[in-house]
Design an enzyme around this catalytic site. Structure first.
Site, PDB file in Angstrom:
ATOM      1  N   ARG A  37      -4.857  -7.460  -4.906  1.00 39.31           N
ATOM      2  CA  ARG A  37      -4.955  -6.237  -4.106  1.00 39.31           C
ATOM      3  C   ARG A  37      -6.300  -5.576  -4.342  1.00 39.31           C
ATOM      4  NH1 ARG A  37      -1.485  -1.712  -2.600  1.00 39.31           N
ATOM      5  NH2 ARG A  37      -2.852  -0.200  -1.624  1.00 39.31           N
TER       6      ARG A  37
ATOM      7  N   ARG B 244      -2.149  -5.256   3.397  1.00 40.15           N
ATOM      8  CA  ARG B 244      -2.265  -5.392   1.947  1.00 40.15           C
ATOM      9  C   ARG B 244      -1.438  -6.552   1.418  1.00 40.15           C
ATOM     10  NH1 ARG B 244      -0.756  -0.007   1.279  1.00 40.15           N
ATOM     11  NH2 ARG B 244      -2.508   0.366   2.629  1.00 40.15           N
TER      12      ARG B 244
ATOM     13  N   ASP C 157       1.939  -3.975  -2.302  1.00 41.47           N
ATOM     14  CA  ASP C 157       2.009  -2.535  -2.470  1.00 41.47           C
ATOM     15  C   ASP C 157       3.238  -2.254  -3.329  1.00 41.47           C
ATOM     16  OD1 ASP C 157       1.179   0.021  -1.950  1.00 41.47           O
ATOM     17  OD2 ASP C 157       2.046   0.136   0.053  1.00 41.47           O
TER      18      ASP C 157
ATOM     19  N   ASP D 280       5.203   0.955  -4.952  1.00 40.64           N
ATOM     20  CA  ASP D 280       5.265   2.417  -4.977  1.00 40.64           C
ATOM     21  C   ASP D 280       6.452   2.882  -5.803  1.00 40.64           C
ATOM     22  OD1 ASP D 280       3.141   2.863  -3.186  1.00 40.64           O
ATOM     23  OD2 ASP D 280       4.464   2.553  -1.456  1.00 40.64           O
TER      24      ASP D 280
HETATM   25  N1  ROI Z   1       4.581  -0.672   7.537  1.00 36.55           N
HETATM   26  C1  ROI Z   1       5.675  -1.367   7.173  1.00 36.55           C
HETATM   27  N2  ROI Z   1       6.525  -1.804   8.106  1.00 36.55           N
HETATM   28  N3  ROI Z   1       5.937  -1.624   5.851  1.00 36.55           N
HETATM   29  C2  ROI Z   1       5.102  -1.194   4.871  1.00 36.55           C
HETATM   30  O1  ROI Z   1       5.357  -1.441   3.683  1.00 36.55           O
HETATM   31  C3  ROI Z   1       3.954  -0.475   5.226  1.00 36.55           C
HETATM   32  N4  ROI Z   1       3.082  -0.020   4.285  1.00 36.55           N
HETATM   33  C4  ROI Z   1       2.009   0.661   4.608  1.00 36.55           C
HETATM   34  C5  ROI Z   1       1.686   1.038   6.023  1.00 36.55           C
HETATM   35  C6  ROI Z   1       0.284   0.541   6.371  1.00 36.55           C
HETATM   36  C7  ROI Z   1       1.764   2.533   6.130  1.00 36.55           C
HETATM   37  N5  ROI Z   1       2.608   0.463   6.973  1.00 36.55           N
HETATM   38  C8  ROI Z   1       3.713  -0.224   6.598  1.00 36.55           C
HETATM   39  O2  ROI Z   1       1.188   1.059   3.653  1.00 36.55           O
END
Ligand code: ROI
Length: 168
Positions: free
Chosen positions: A86, A96, A99, A101
């Site tokens: 990443r 990405r 991610d 979180d």
């Molecule tokens: N859209 C979806 N469907 N799933 C995600 O995890 C996700 N993560 C993001 C953004 C770009 C906002 N869009 C996303 O960071």
């Protein structure tokens, strides 16, 4: 180390074999000292929220019990993201590889430059709420937002597809 707390972690990827990214990330989070996995949702596919010129996302949610304070847990998750290639500081809301979180950390509420709890996107994102509902009680209290049951009622299960595959 602090008293053990429940935390929920959101996982997402839309590059470099996302299903594989999430499986490897799960193993890496479980391997952290001071973190024990309590549950892992199905994987879900959804179109990108935000800019549309990027691949679909694969998302999941993981429940853990942890003795790591929130910012220490966050640093560990960032290290896992980096180990997966990443690169932070790319396009805002761009694609990405991985991610991770912190969605919720016990009943903590905080707002700092590094971390906001509960996660601000939690309430309106079906790709977070529906996997969360698989592994958390509907009575789960999202501090300041009501119960998980109430949030689900306000967030239609739209545009997400539950993947039927063995991700054990
Ligand atoms: N859209 C979806 N469907 N799933 C995600 O995890 C996700 N993560 C993001 C953004 C770009 C906002 N869009 C996303 O960071």
């Amino acid at each position: 180390m602090v008293e053990p707390n429940w935390a929920y972690i959101g996982l997402g990827s839309n590059l470099d074999n996302p299903v594989d990214q999430l499986k490897r990330a799960r193993k890496a989070v479980t391997a952290l000292e001071g973190v024990r996995e309590q549950g892992f949702s199905s994987l879900y596919r959804s179109p990108p929220m935000g800019p549309k010129n990027q691949p679909d996302y694969i998302n999941a949610v993981m429940a853990v019990v942890t003795e790591l304070p929130p910012l220490v847990l966050l640093e560990s998750l960032h290290r896992i993201e980096q180990a997966h290639g990443r690169v932070r500081g790319g396009e805002r809301w761009g694609p990405r590889v991985l991610d991770l979180d912190i969605l919720l950390y016990g009943r903590y509420c905080m707002r700092s430059a590094q971390l906001t709890l509960p996660h601000p996107g939690l309430t309106e994102r079906p790709f977070v709420l529906y996997p969360l509902a698989e592994i958390a009680p509907l009575s789960l209290l999202i501090p300041g937002r009501g119960t998980l049951r109430e949030l689900l009622r306000r967030c239609p299960r739209q545009g997400i597809e539950q993947l039927r595959l063995d991700h054990g």
